[in-house]
Design a protein around this motif. Structure first.
Motif, PDB file in Angstrom:
ATOM      1  N   THR A   2      -3.559  67.258  93.029  1.00 20.59           N
ATOM      2  CA  THR A   2      -4.735  66.645  92.424  1.00 20.59           C
ATOM      3  C   THR A   2      -4.381  65.264  91.879  1.00 20.59           C
ATOM      4  O   THR A   2      -3.209  64.912  91.724  1.00 20.59           O
ATOM      5  CB  THR A   2      -5.281  67.518  91.274  1.00 20.59           C
ATOM      6  N   GLU A   3      -5.418  64.536  91.577  1.00 25.85           N
ATOM      7  CA  GLU A   3      -5.211  63.183  91.049  1.00 25.85           C
ATOM      8  C   GLU A   3      -4.496  63.230  89.709  1.00 25.85           C
ATOM      9  O   GLU A   3      -3.644  62.393  89.412  1.00 25.85           O
ATOM     10  CB  GLU A   3      -6.565  62.484  90.910  1.00 25.85           C
ATOM     11  N   GLN A   4      -4.832  64.208  88.914  1.00 30.94           N
ATOM     12  CA  GLN A   4      -4.203  64.343  87.597  1.00 30.94           C
ATOM     13  C   GLN A   4      -2.711  64.662  87.740  1.00 30.94           C
ATOM     14  O   GLN A   4      -1.884  64.110  87.011  1.00 30.94           O
ATOM     15  CB  GLN A   4      -4.913  65.431  86.800  1.00 30.94           C
ATOM     16  N   GLU A   5      -2.359  65.504  88.690  1.00 28.59           N
ATOM     17  CA  GLU A   5      -0.948  65.814  88.931  1.00 28.59           C
ATOM     18  C   GLU A   5      -0.211  64.579  89.422  1.00 28.59           C
ATOM     19  O   GLU A   5       0.926  64.327  89.034  1.00 28.59           O
ATOM     20  CB  GLU A   5      -0.818  66.940  89.945  1.00 28.59           C
ATOM     21  N   ALA A   6      -0.853  63.799  90.264  1.00 31.57           N
ATOM     22  CA  ALA A   6      -0.241  62.575  90.773  1.00 31.57           C
ATOM     23  C   ALA A   6       0.013  61.584  89.631  1.00 31.57           C
ATOM     24  O   ALA A   6       1.069  60.939  89.580  1.00 31.57           O
ATOM     25  CB  ALA A   6      -1.126  61.940  91.833  1.00 31.57           C
ATOM     26  N   ARG A   7      -0.930  61.489  88.706  1.00 30.63           N
ATOM     27  CA  ARG A   7      -0.736  60.603  87.552  1.00 30.63           C
ATOM     28  C   ARG A   7       0.417  61.085  86.687  1.00 30.63           C
ATOM     29  O   ARG A   7       1.202  60.290  86.184  1.00 30.63           O
ATOM     30  CB  ARG A   7      -2.017  60.515  86.727  1.00 30.63           C
ATOM     31  N   ARG A   8       0.490  62.400  86.484  1.00 29.01           N
ATOM     32  CA  ARG A   8       1.581  62.970  85.679  1.00 29.01           C
ATOM     33  C   ARG A   8       2.933  62.707  86.328  1.00 29.01           C
ATOM     34  O   ARG A   8       3.898  62.344  85.649  1.00 29.01           O
ATOM     35  CB  ARG A   8       1.381  64.461  85.482  1.00 29.01           C
ATOM     36  N   MET A   9       2.993  62.847  87.639  1.00 27.03           N
ATOM     37  CA  MET A   9       4.247  62.584  88.353  1.00 27.03           C
ATOM     38  C   MET A   9       4.615  61.109  88.266  1.00 27.03           C
ATOM     39  O   MET A   9       5.779  60.754  88.057  1.00 27.03           O
ATOM     40  CB  MET A   9       4.138  63.023  89.819  1.00 27.03           C
ATOM     41  N   ARG A  10       3.631  60.243  88.409  1.00 28.90           N
ATOM     42  CA  ARG A  10       3.875  58.798  88.314  1.00 28.90           C
ATOM     43  C   ARG A  10       4.394  58.460  86.928  1.00 28.90           C
ATOM     44  O   ARG A  10       5.335  57.694  86.773  1.00 28.90           O
ATOM     45  CB  ARG A  10       2.589  58.037  88.628  1.00 28.90           C
ATOM     46  N   ARG A  11       3.751  59.031  85.921  1.00 26.13           N
ATOM     47  CA  ARG A  11       4.173  58.774  84.541  1.00 26.13           C
ATOM     48  C   ARG A  11       5.594  59.296  84.305  1.00 26.13           C
ATOM     49  O   ARG A  11       6.414  58.631  83.671  1.00 26.13           O
ATOM     50  CB  ARG A  11       3.195  59.414  83.566  1.00 26.13           C
ATOM     51  N   ALA A  12       5.895  60.479  84.801  1.00 28.99           N
ATOM     52  CA  ALA A  12       7.234  61.049  84.637  1.00 28.99           C
ATOM     53  C   ALA A  12       8.279  60.172  85.335  1.00 28.99           C
ATOM     54  O   ALA A  12       9.373  59.944  84.794  1.00 28.99           O
ATOM     55  CB  ALA A  12       7.277  62.477  85.179  1.00 28.99           C
ATOM     56  N   ARG A  13       7.951  59.680  86.530  1.00 28.42           N
ATOM     57  CA  ARG A  13       8.872  58.780  87.246  1.00 28.42           C
ATOM     58  C   ARG A  13       9.110  57.515  86.445  1.00 28.42           C
ATOM     59  O   ARG A  13      10.247  57.060  86.322  1.00 28.42           O
ATOM     60  CB  ARG A  13       8.303  58.424  88.620  1.00 28.42           C
ATOM     61  N   PHE A  14       8.037  56.950  85.883  1.00 28.99           N
ATOM     62  CA  PHE A  14       8.190  55.721  85.099  1.00 28.99           C
ATOM     63  C   PHE A  14       8.998  55.968  83.831  1.00 28.99           C
ATOM     64  O   PHE A  14       9.853  55.175  83.463  1.00 28.99           O
ATOM     65  CB  PHE A  14       6.826  55.119  84.740  1.00 28.99           C
ATOM     66  N   GLU A  15       8.726  57.085  83.150  1.00 27.53           N
ATOM     67  CA  GLU A  15       9.462  57.383  81.918  1.00 27.53           C
ATOM     68  C   GLU A  15      10.948  57.571  82.203  1.00 27.53           C
ATOM     69  O   GLU A  15      11.798  57.116  81.438  1.00 27.53           O
ATOM     70  CB  GLU A  15       8.867  58.608  81.228  1.00 27.53           C
ATOM     71  N   GLY A  16      11.263  58.236  83.314  1.00 28.25           N
ATOM     72  CA  GLY A  16      12.667  58.385  83.710  1.00 28.25           C
ATOM     73  C   GLY A  16      13.303  57.041  84.002  1.00 28.25           C
ATOM     74  O   GLY A  16      14.435  56.764  83.583  1.00 28.25           O
ATOM     75  N   LEU A  17      12.568  56.179  84.707  1.00 23.62           N
ATOM     76  CA  LEU A  17      13.067  54.842  85.014  1.00 23.62           C
ATOM     77  C   LEU A  17      13.216  54.027  83.731  1.00 23.62           C
ATOM     78  O   LEU A  17      14.242  53.374  83.514  1.00 23.62           O
ATOM     79  CB  LEU A  17      12.111  54.134  85.980  1.00 23.62           C
ATOM     80  N   ALA A  18      12.231  54.071  82.872  1.00 23.90           N
ATOM     81  CA  ALA A  18      12.269  53.293  81.635  1.00 23.90           C
ATOM     82  C   ALA A  18      13.432  53.727  80.760  1.00 23.90           C
ATOM     83  O   ALA A  18      14.154  52.892  80.201  1.00 23.90           O
ATOM     84  CB  ALA A  18      10.949  53.433  80.879  1.00 23.90           C
ATOM     85  N   HIS A  19      13.629  55.017  80.649  1.00 24.01           N
ATOM     86  CA  HIS A  19      14.727  55.535  79.832  1.00 24.01           C
ATOM     87  C   HIS A  19      16.065  55.000  80.345  1.00 24.01           C
ATOM     88  O   HIS A  19      16.974  54.713  79.571  1.00 24.01           O
ATOM     89  CB  HIS A  19      14.707  57.068  79.855  1.00 24.01           C
ATOM     90  N   LEU A  20      16.169  54.851  81.650  1.00 28.07           N
ATOM     91  CA  LEU A  20      17.409  54.406  82.271  1.00 28.07           C
ATOM     92  C   LEU A  20      17.611  52.896  82.170  1.00 28.07           C
ATOM     93  O   LEU A  20      18.737  52.438  81.974  1.00 28.07           O
ATOM     94  CB  LEU A  20      17.401  54.834  83.742  1.00 28.07           C
ATOM     95  N   VAL A  21      16.548  52.092  82.280  1.00 29.58           N
ATOM     96  CA  VAL A  21      16.719  50.641  82.430  1.00 29.58           C
ATOM     97  C   VAL A  21      16.408  49.814  81.191  1.00 29.58           C
ATOM     98  O   VAL A  21      16.776  48.637  81.149  1.00 29.58           O
ATOM     99  CB  VAL A  21      15.883  50.108  83.622  1.00 29.58           C
ATOM    100  N   VAL A  22      15.763  50.354  80.189  1.00 26.33           N
ATOM    101  CA  VAL A  22      15.357  49.529  79.042  1.00 26.33           C
ATOM    102  C   VAL A  22      16.556  48.877  78.364  1.00 26.33           C
ATOM    103  O   VAL A  22      16.559  47.667  78.123  1.00 26.33           O
ATOM    104  CB  VAL A  22      14.523  50.343  78.025  1.00 26.33           C
ATOM    105  N   GLU A  23      17.568  49.654  78.034  1.00 26.23           N
ATOM    106  CA  GLU A  23      18.736  49.087  77.337  1.00 26.23           C
ATOM    107  C   GLU A  23      19.489  48.057  78.192  1.00 26.23           C
ATOM    108  O   GLU A  23      19.795  46.969  77.708  1.00 26.23           O
ATOM    109  CB  GLU A  23      19.671  50.203  76.860  1.00 26.23           C
ATOM    110  N   PRO A  24      19.805  48.369  79.457  1.00 30.07           N
ATOM    111  CA  PRO A  24      20.490  47.342  80.270  1.00 30.07           C
ATOM    112  C   PRO A  24      19.653  46.063  80.443  1.00 30.07           C
ATOM    113  O   PRO A  24      20.191  44.955  80.394  1.00 30.07           O
ATOM    114  CB  PRO A  24      20.720  48.029  81.618  1.00 30.07           C
TER     115      PRO A  24
END
Length: 189
Positions: A2-24
């Motif tokens: 569903t669209e809502q699941e796709a948004r949740r997955m996108r958000r989870a991907r971004f949060e994982g990326l952000a957690h990894l790259v913000v400090e560097p």
């Protein structure tokens, strides 16, 4: 999915990326620009990463991406955002310099426009705005209509009446005819 699941997955991907790259990325920017600009550029970088989350190489559906795969591309995004910020600062500085030069080149004694401003203040708010758009911004009635939400005909009528009221108000302030003394042409006998 569903669209809502796709948004949740996108958000989870971004949060994982952000957690990894913000400090560097923060350290990267601190070494390249002033401390007061770092947070703005980092915010802009993260916004670009959010918008282009599907373009980040090495970022699969895994919750935790490999830093060696994603960081180089993220550094490139940060580099571009920093370049944009520097160009914007350069434009602002050039504008300030131009304004300073213009102010220095202006005549020392500015003309007194207090009567004109008083006459403008005597108009209603909408008429005052119509006159200012016409006189100061150089807009035609059609353009003023678009800016104010009026019709072009209504703008023309308002402009005509406002100019007449301004002329009458300014004429009252200077009851004598310009260039003539009151007793000029009369004999003293």
């Amino acid at each position: 999915m569903t669209e809502q699941e796709a948004r949740r997955m996108r958000r989870a991907r971004f949060e994982g990326l952000a957690h990894l790259v913000v400090e560097p990325l923060h350290r990267y920017l601190l070494r390249r620009t002033s401390a007061d600009l770092v947070d703005d550029v980092l915010s802009e970088t993260m916004l670009v990463l959010w918008r282009r989350i599907d373009d980040v190489p090495g970022l699969g559906t895994d919750a935790v991406p490999d830093p060696a795969d994603v960081l180089p591309w993220c550094y490139g995004v940060a580099r571009g955002c920093l370049a944009n910020a520097r160009r914007a600062d350069g434009r602002r500085l050039r504008l300030v310099e131009r304004l300073i030069r213009t102010h220095e080149d202006a005549p020392a004694a500015d003309a007194d426009h207090s009567e004109l401003h008083a006459a403008l203040d005597a108009l209603g708010a909408l008429d005052r705005e119509v006159v200012r758009l016409w006189a100061w911004e150089g807009l035609a009635p059609r353009q003023i209509a678009e800016a104010t939400g009026l019709t072009a005909n209504a703008v023309s009528i308002r402009l005509h009446r406002a100019k007449a009221r301004l002329a009458a108000h300014l004429e009252r302030k200077d009851a004598g005819r310009p260039g003539h003394k009151r007793d000029e042409g009369r004999s003293s006998q």
